[in-house]
Design an enzyme around this catalytic site. Sequence first.
Site, PDB file in Angstrom:
ATOM      1  N   LYS A  85       0.849  -1.193   0.000  1.00  0.00           N
ATOM      2  CA  LYS A  85       0.000   0.000   0.000  1.00  0.00           C
ATOM      3  C   LYS A  85       0.886   1.245   0.000  1.00  0.00           C
ATOM      4  O   LYS A  85       1.924   1.269   0.676  1.00  0.00           O
ATOM      5  CB  LYS A  85      -0.870  -0.047   1.258  1.00  0.00           C
ATOM      6  CG  LYS A  85      -1.990   0.967   1.367  1.00  0.00           C
ATOM      7  CD  LYS A  85      -2.821   0.649   2.613  1.00  0.00           C
ATOM      8  CE  LYS A  85      -4.001   1.589   2.783  1.00  0.00           C
ATOM      9  NZ  LYS A  85      -4.851   1.187   3.944  1.00  0.00           N
ATOM     10  N   SER A 161      -9.578   0.769   3.155  1.00  0.00           N
ATOM     11  CA  SER A 161      -8.791   1.645   2.323  1.00  0.00           C
ATOM     12  C   SER A 161      -7.676   0.951   1.551  1.00  0.00           C
ATOM     13  O   SER A 161      -7.050   1.537   0.673  1.00  0.00           O
ATOM     14  CB  SER A 161      -8.180   2.756   3.177  1.00  0.00           C
ATOM     15  OG  SER A 161      -7.276   2.241   4.127  1.00  0.00           O
ATOM     16  N   SER A 185      -9.738  -1.746   7.191  1.00  0.00           N
ATOM     17  CA  SER A 185      -9.165  -1.520   5.859  1.00  0.00           C
ATOM     18  C   SER A 185      -8.379  -2.679   5.288  1.00  0.00           C
ATOM     19  O   SER A 185      -7.963  -2.629   4.137  1.00  0.00           O
ATOM     20  CB  SER A 185      -8.290  -0.262   5.881  1.00  0.00           C
ATOM     21  OG  SER A 185      -9.083   0.890   6.031  1.00  0.00           O
TER      22      SER A 185
END
Length: 471
Positions: A85, A161, A185
Amino acid sequence: MNADELLLQPAATIAQAVREGRATASALTEASLTRIAASDGAVNAFTDLTAERARASAAALDQRLVAGDEATRALPLLGVPYAVKNLFDVAGLTTLAGSKIERGGPAALADGPLVQRMDAAGAVLVGALNMDEYAYGFTTENSHEGPTRNPHDLTRVAGGSSGGSAAAVAAGQVPITLGSDTNGSIRVPSSLCGVFGLKPTFGRLPRNGSYPFVASLDHLGPFARSAHDLALAYDAMQGHDAHDPGCVARAVEPTAPTLAAGLDGLRIGVLGGWFHDQAGPEARAAVQRVAQALGGLPTVLLPEAARARAAAFVISNSEGATLHLPDLRTRPQDFEPLSRDRFLAGALLPAAWVQQAQRMRRWVALRAAELLAEVDVLIAPATPLVAPAIGTEWIEINGQRLPARPSLGLLAQPISCIGLPVCAAPVWGCHPSLPIGVQIIAAPWREDRVLRVAHALQQQGVFNAPVARLS
């Protein structure tokens, strides 16, 4: 099996093939980069590629193997491509955290600790992944980078996310990724994209070298297409780091060797109440399938789960807003509108509300500890429904009309708030064409238990994480 086919196998299989000389790290790196180039125009999981670094790392591994280096041959993730990420520090890349504001900042001077540990385990970093701005969202509909699309249906969200992290694994671009989980997330995109995700115990893995969202709630963890691969990645990343004051000085406790213990001796219950009432038909069906596979399970309750979720909202709003106050004052136009508005609301919260939220958090944690003294593992749905279409504003759950983006996390947030370890595991067949996940929850520091259950049920075929067939 050529490198392109091998890339779609579990990480453990890939590492064994490289270890035995049936494949090279370089060939697997090229297969990953090629698959990303062919598929990411549709999926939009990646924001940066680290191709030069990846080729150099893979070539170095291959050279050490040719030279007969037994330490290299023993690496658990030998030659396995992975990605992170884009809130993880990667040397030479600007740490974007999904934002426009950070784009003009300097590149990271060094890799974050978890990136260093993955590399030390033999994994090869190929890039950074899309996410909701500053990790504040559940859909990865990022207005700066464009939305990440669900590989199983490109018209639908990937969740967030850490949407890019889940989508890259589901699309077969890499076998393992890293993401973060503050309010769900990791678990939300795992559920929607049909992959496995692990949120470790709060304080288990160091978070320095990553862009924070809510320091008192943030967790980092892996995604994969098998529970075994999750265990390999998690074990590689364990260990105290004194530079993160929230990281607990606890000895490494390997989980991969315990997977074979299966379900033996485990007392398992299904969370009812909030976790049943707020779940749609597919989510309830997924939990029922798991319960049936385990021979029928008792229903247990976590008191005040709704208030635990509310506490997580208040804490996230307040801490997140405090972190971004300087930019909110000087560059409000450069935030995504929804993120900006949530942060502004958080900046206006009364201190008494935040204090009460922390009290509620502590109270629910104590009730969870009492519950987990009676059972070893809890089962609950991970999301209330399957992935909605991109752009969806409202969803309906059991007759309730709810705002889509925040409501995707309503079953994950009560568990985030109290820091328990959770494995999200995918179930197919509850919807005609899409997966949905369940949460496997245990007491603090018992990642071994959640991974044992996930692995055992994957062996039985209850959980499955096939690579998406991209059109």
